[in-house]
Scaffold this active site. Structure first.
Site, short mmCIF file in Angstrom:
data_model
loop_
_atom_site.label_atom_id
_atom_site.label_comp_id
_atom_site.label_asym_id
_atom_site.label_seq_id
_atom_site.Cartn_x
_atom_site.Cartn_y
_atom_site.Cartn_z
N HIS A 174 -11.73 6.63 4.45
CA HIS A 174 -10.89 7.83 4.54
C HIS A 174 -11.72 9.00 4.01
O HIS A 174 -12.50 8.82 3.06
CB HIS A 174 -9.65 7.71 3.62
CG HIS A 174 -8.49 6.95 4.20
ND1 HIS A 174 -7.76 6.05 3.44
CD2 HIS A 174 -7.90 6.98 5.43
CE1 HIS A 174 -6.79 5.56 4.19
NE2 HIS A 174 -6.84 6.09 5.38
N ARG A 212 -10.14 5.27 10.58
CA ARG A 212 -8.67 5.27 10.54
C ARG A 212 -8.06 6.30 11.48
O ARG A 212 -7.26 5.96 12.34
CB ARG A 212 -8.19 5.53 9.10
CG ARG A 212 -8.61 4.44 8.11
CD ARG A 212 -8.03 3.09 8.48
NE ARG A 212 -8.38 2.05 7.52
CZ ARG A 212 -7.67 1.76 6.43
NH1 ARG A 212 -6.59 2.43 6.15
NH2 ARG A 212 -8.07 0.79 5.63
N ARG A 267 -0.04 -1.63 7.80
CA ARG A 267 0.53 -0.46 7.12
C ARG A 267 1.55 0.29 7.97
O ARG A 267 2.17 1.25 7.48
CB ARG A 267 -0.59 0.51 6.66
CG ARG A 267 -1.48 -0.08 5.55
CD ARG A 267 -2.24 1.00 4.78
NE ARG A 267 -1.35 1.86 3.99
CZ ARG A 267 -1.77 2.91 3.29
NH1 ARG A 267 -3.05 3.24 3.29
NH2 ARG A 267 -0.93 3.66 2.61
N ASP A 273 0.81 -1.23 0.00
CA ASP A 273 0.00 0.00 0.00
C ASP A 273 0.84 1.28 0.00
O ASP A 273 0.28 2.38 0.08
CB ASP A 273 -0.96 0.01 1.21
CG ASP A 273 -2.23 -0.81 0.96
OD1 ASP A 273 -2.55 -1.06 -0.22
OD2 ASP A 273 -2.89 -1.19 1.95
N ASN A 290 -1.48 8.85 2.19
CA ASN A 290 -1.42 8.44 3.59
C ASN A 290 -0.03 8.57 4.20
O ASN A 290 0.20 8.11 5.33
CB ASN A 290 -1.93 7.01 3.75
CG ASN A 290 -3.35 6.84 3.28
OD1 ASN A 290 -3.64 6.02 2.42
ND2 ASN A 290 -4.26 7.64 3.80
N CYS A 293 -5.73 9.12 -3.73
CA CYS A 293 -4.94 8.32 -2.79
C CYS A 293 -3.52 8.08 -3.29
O CYS A 293 -2.62 7.83 -2.50
CB CYS A 293 -5.54 6.93 -2.62
SG CYS A 293 -7.23 6.86 -2.13
N1 ARG Z 1 -5.49 -0.29 0.85
C1 ARG Z 1 -5.28 1.01 1.40
C2 ARG Z 1 -5.81 1.08 2.82
O1 ARG Z 1 -6.81 0.44 3.09
C3 ARG Z 1 -5.90 2.06 0.53
C4 ARG Z 1 -5.58 3.46 0.97
C5 ARG Z 1 -6.29 4.51 0.18
N2 ARG Z 1 -5.87 5.80 0.55
C6 ARG Z 1 -6.64 6.88 0.71
N3 ARG Z 1 -6.07 8.02 0.95
N4 ARG Z 1 -7.95 6.82 0.66
O2 ARG Z 1 -5.27 1.69 3.69
#
Ligand code: ARG
Length: 266
Positions: free
Chosen positions: A164, A135, A88, A63, A69, A260
């Site tokens: 997000h 998150r 992550r 990721d 992120n 993203c």
């Molecule tokens: N697979 C990643 C996660 O779940 C995707 C992140 C997408 N990032 C975002 N800024 N929306 O963390």
């Protein structure tokens, strides 16, 4: 905005499930993902004249491509993310190292609060919005508000497909907003309505919200967004924006799209 941080998808894939889009059985077509990522970069570099900073991809961190992120950048200060999921957390040191080696003052959040960077903090020049619950933790926004002297309005995310803030909320350069109202609770919808006049807001239809129409990058009058969001494009055109649709469905398998895959560096 003239510089974006990106990370090539060499090791991108679905290796765990931390959002409802990710399914281990739904394998990424690697060649196709690479082609889609390069097509997106071509739009930024060649069509829009944006400078791209490319991070080095790291095996085992699938990721890392989602540089939104990494953290947030304000002037020469970078606040590095603290990820919710252990899957992550290994990215944090690489993002911190990138910022340090590019002469940013790196600010760490020294509590155990989670914060997932520009995925959950975005807005207009005077007023920012912070997405929380899936998150990021709400408690991080007062710290950032005080540090950067900006108002940060917290918005709870209540539909786990939109985990997000940048999956359902996209401020545009002229003060308009693309958003998916059902991703917010009644309080959040009211706050948004109080801040942004009706004529300046597009409530993206669910059909396009699930294609991540709101996961768009607005640079001046240009908006780079996932392909297939016709109503959103029509709305943008009517307000003088030029839409640049890009096919990014391989990244949707991971719950991500155009926005993203970038981090604004200035
Ligand atoms: N697979 C990643 C996660 O779940 C995707 C992140 C997408 N990032 C975002 N800024 N929306 O963390």
């Amino acid at each position: 905005m003239s510089r974006l941080l990106v990370c090539p998808p060499d090791y991108f894939g679905i290796e765990y499930e931390i959002n409802p889009w990710m399914q281990l059985s739904n394998r990424v077509d690697h060649e196709r993902a690479v082609r889609q990522w390069h097509a997106l970069m071509r739009v930024f570099e060649h069509d829009l004249g944006i400078a791209l900073e490319r991070m080095t991809p790291i095996p085992g961190l699938p990721d890392l491509v989602f540089t939104a992120n990494a953290g947030i950048v304000v002037g020469r200060t970078a606040v590095v993310s603290r990820f919710r999921y252990p899957e992550r957390q290994g990215e944090e040191a690489h993002f911190a190292q990138w910022f340090r080696s590019h002469d940013y003052d790196v600010m760490r959040i020294d509590t155990d609060l989670c914060f997932e960077g520009a995925g959950d903090l975005l807005g207009f020049s005077d007023c920012w919005f912070g997405g929380y619950h899936p998150r990021s933790d709400i408690g991080v926004f007062p710290l950032l508000s005080e540090r950067f002297h900006r108002e940060i309005i917290p918005l709870e995310l209540v539909d786990n497909r939109f985990y997000h803030l940048d999956t359902c909320f996209c401020p545009l350069s002229g003060g308009e907003l693309l958003y998916f109202p059902a991703a917010f609770d009644a309080y959040g919808r009211q706050v948004i309505a109080d801040r942004i006049p009706t004529a300046h807001r597009m409530a993206v239809p669910e059909k396009e919200a699930v294609k991540f129409a709101c996961n768009a990058v607005c640079i001046g009058k240009h908006v780079v967004l996932p392909a297939g969001c016709v109503a959103t494009q029509t709305w943008l055109l009517a307000r003088g924006y030029e839409p640049h649709p890009v096919q990014l469905d391989e990244f949707m398998k991971s719950g991500g799209s155009a926005k993203c895959l970038t981090l604004a560096l200035d």
